[in-house]
Design an enzyme around this catalytic site. Structure first.
Site, PDB file in Angstrom:
ATOM      1  N   LYS A   1       0.862  -1.169   0.000  1.00 36.17           N
ATOM      2  CA  LYS A   1       0.000   0.000   0.000  1.00 36.17           C
ATOM      3  C   LYS A   1       0.905   1.228   0.000  1.00 36.17           C
ATOM      4  O   LYS A   1       2.024   1.220   0.513  1.00 36.17           O
ATOM      5  CB  LYS A   1      -0.957   0.019   1.190  1.00 36.17           C
ATOM      6  CG  LYS A   1      -0.326   0.167   2.558  1.00 36.17           C
ATOM      7  CD  LYS A   1       0.051   1.563   3.002  1.00 36.17           C
ATOM      8  CE  LYS A   1      -1.057   2.562   2.800  1.00 36.17           C
ATOM      9  NZ  LYS A   1      -0.589   3.939   3.212  1.00 36.17           N
TER      10      LYS A   1
ATOM     11  N   THR B   1       5.571   6.339   2.755  1.00 34.21           N
ATOM     12  CA  THR B   1       4.425   5.915   3.568  1.00 34.21           C
ATOM     13  C   THR B   1       3.850   4.686   2.930  1.00 34.21           C
ATOM     14  O   THR B   1       2.772   4.690   2.368  1.00 34.21           O
ATOM     15  CB  THR B   1       3.340   6.972   3.716  1.00 34.21           C
ATOM     16  OG1 THR B   1       2.348   6.426   4.585  1.00 34.21           O
ATOM     17  CG2 THR B   1       2.690   7.381   2.460  1.00 34.21           C
TER      18      THR B   1
ATOM     19  N   GLU C   1      -1.133  10.058  -4.882  1.00 27.34           N
ATOM     20  CA  GLU C   1      -2.381  10.769  -4.617  1.00 27.34           C
ATOM     21  C   GLU C   1      -2.678  11.790  -5.707  1.00 27.34           C
ATOM     22  O   GLU C   1      -1.902  12.715  -5.944  1.00 27.34           O
ATOM     23  CB  GLU C   1      -2.316  11.438  -3.246  1.00 27.34           C
ATOM     24  CG  GLU C   1      -2.385  10.431  -2.121  1.00 27.34           C
ATOM     25  CD  GLU C   1      -2.102  10.998  -0.751  1.00 27.34           C
ATOM     26  OE1 GLU C   1      -2.445  10.328   0.237  1.00 27.34           O
ATOM     27  OE2 GLU C   1      -1.529  12.098  -0.657  1.00 27.34           O
TER      28      GLU C   1
ATOM     29  N   ASN D   1      -4.888  15.996   0.244  1.00 23.72           N
ATOM     30  CA  ASN D   1      -4.095  16.203   1.453  1.00 23.72           C
ATOM     31  C   ASN D   1      -4.553  17.398   2.273  1.00 23.72           C
ATOM     32  O   ASN D   1      -4.221  17.509   3.462  1.00 23.72           O
ATOM     33  CB  ASN D   1      -2.617  16.324   1.079  1.00 23.72           C
ATOM     34  CG  ASN D   1      -2.016  14.968   0.779  1.00 23.72           C
ATOM     35  OD1 ASN D   1      -1.731  14.192   1.673  1.00 23.72           O
ATOM     36  ND2 ASN D   1      -1.874  14.660  -0.509  1.00 23.72           N
TER      37      ASN D   1
END
Length: 404
Positions: free
Chosen positions: A180, A191, A277, A399
């Site tokens: 992920k 991350t 993202e 974000n």
């Protein structure tokens, strides 16, 4: 000759002796948020972890398993809460997750790793976790591997799975991976959580050696936004159930195993970069002719991490000046008069001199879902890659409202 092939419709439970499960327990409101991965027998283990000085509580627990025990039989994973910057309570909660998972499986706690991902600074809700662990029923069905892959996601838009089969001692060996990661991606590490399973027989020391080397050219070669997270880890479990003689660099089939493991890691790394993202495009930067492979990778990562390069790709703007500027400030050795730059095969700069090109052709190249930037330095034999994504309006939106 290296023997291997990528297999579709396989996942983390495909190697012999692995089971998994994923459920929705209430850490997140509507999506799966708790998962477990289990080996039938204690497996050799290797791990790499974030270099951020602030590290989440689960990393302490998992590092102890990897570095002190050298064996892992299961890993319990949650999404929705990173259990990071949560003080003594966070450490206690991570150890409790380890103990509860071990009790559920009937194994020793020191064989259980813990991983968490999600919002930083919030104490873990342990009641849903306790309930969720009781709900987990790991099995070897592909659907259970999918449940695992779904339960570890946060802002990801897609699952990230890959599987390769190779030959060791005339036996079929399977290596599968699930990961992920979508934002806060700037390894060393990112991350991201990565889990790799294999039924190959290999001792932990040799597995760690391979993973560490492979990480430098895969997981550490991606960037989305320049932020390094507190929770990043990649763990490889090798349970030996393929029955081959234990692997080492001296084994005649070592390259088969090493290459398959690298391809699994590279697939997962690229899938994370592609799913950055708000991203609409995967950017690959290839650098050759650097002083060393390390400097080539450094330049490639600088280029793909440049916000100006990323926004130019998003806007389909063939602004090669941003590329050469990133090369120049990378800190690597360069000779401006020897630099050649191409985008998707179209030459923009050759030996430091600008080359006429068709704007229309470049716009079409930059509209593709995968954009390749090639840089030749002409100062050595170093060669390397890096992967990233474009920077879009949606990245800011995602974000700006992540906690809400």
């Amino acid at each position: 000759m290296i023997e291997m092939k990528q297999i579709q419709n396989k996942n983390i439970v495909s190697p012999r002796g692995f089971t998994a499960a994923g459920v929705q327990c209430g850490i997140k409101k509507h999506k799966k948020d708790l998962a477990i991965l289990v080996s039938d027998v204690p497996a050799s283990v290797a791990g790499v972890f974030t270099t951020n000085a602030v590290q989440a509580a689960p990393l302490k627990v998992t590092k102890e398993v990897v570095y002190n025990t050298g064996k892992m039989q299961a890993v319990i994973v949650n999404s929705g809460n990173a259990n990071a910057c949560t003080g003594k309570q966070g450490i206690a909660d991570a150890y409790e997750m380890q103990a509860l998972a071990a009790q559920k499986l009937g194994i020793e706690p020191y064989l259980v790793g813990v991983a968490s991902t999600g919002v930083i600074g919030e104490v873990m809700k342990m009641e849903p976790v306790k309930k969720g662990i009781e709900m987990l029923v790991p099995d070897a069905e592909l659907e259970s591997g999918i449940d695992f892959a779904q339960a570890i996601l946060t802002t990801d838009t897609v699952m990230k799975n890959t599987t390769y089969i190779t030959t060791i001692d005339d036996r079929e060996v399977i290596i599968s991976g699930t990961a992920k990661g979508s934002g806060m991606i700037e390894p060393n590490m990112a991350t991201m959580l990565g889990f790799i399973t294999t039924d190959a027989a290999i001792e932990s020391a040799e597995l760690q050696q391979a993973l560490s080397a492979i990480t430098n050219v895969t997981f550490n070669a991606i960037t989305v936004d320049g932020d390094t997270s507190t929770n990043d880890m990649v763990v490889v479990m090798a349970n030996g159930l393929a029955g081959n003689t234990p692997l080492s660099p001296a084994h005649p089939d070592w390259e088969n195993f090493y290459t398959a493991l690298r391809l699994v890691a590279e697939d997962l790394a690229k899938s994370i970069a592609r799913d950055g993202e708000g991203a609409t495009k995967l950017i690959e930067v290839e650098v050759e002719g650097a002083v060393s492979n390390e400097e080539a990778r450094k330049i490639a990562k600088t280029v793909v991490g440049s916000p100006l390069v990323k926004t130019a790709v998003f806007g389909c703007d063939a602004n090669w000046g941003r590329i050469i500027a990133a090369v120049g400030y990378s800190g690597a050795t360069v000779d401006p008069g020897s630099i050649t730059i191409k985008i998707g095969g179209a030459t923009m700069v050759e030996n430091g001199e600008p080359i006429s090109f068709s704007e229309e052709e470049l716009i079409e190249i930059l509209k593709q879902q995968e954009v390749k930037i090639y840089v030749s330095l002409g100062v050595g034999k170093g060669h390397g890659f890096a992967w990233g994504c474009d920077l879009t309006y949606d990245y800011v939106q995602i974000n700006a409202s992540y906690r809400s």
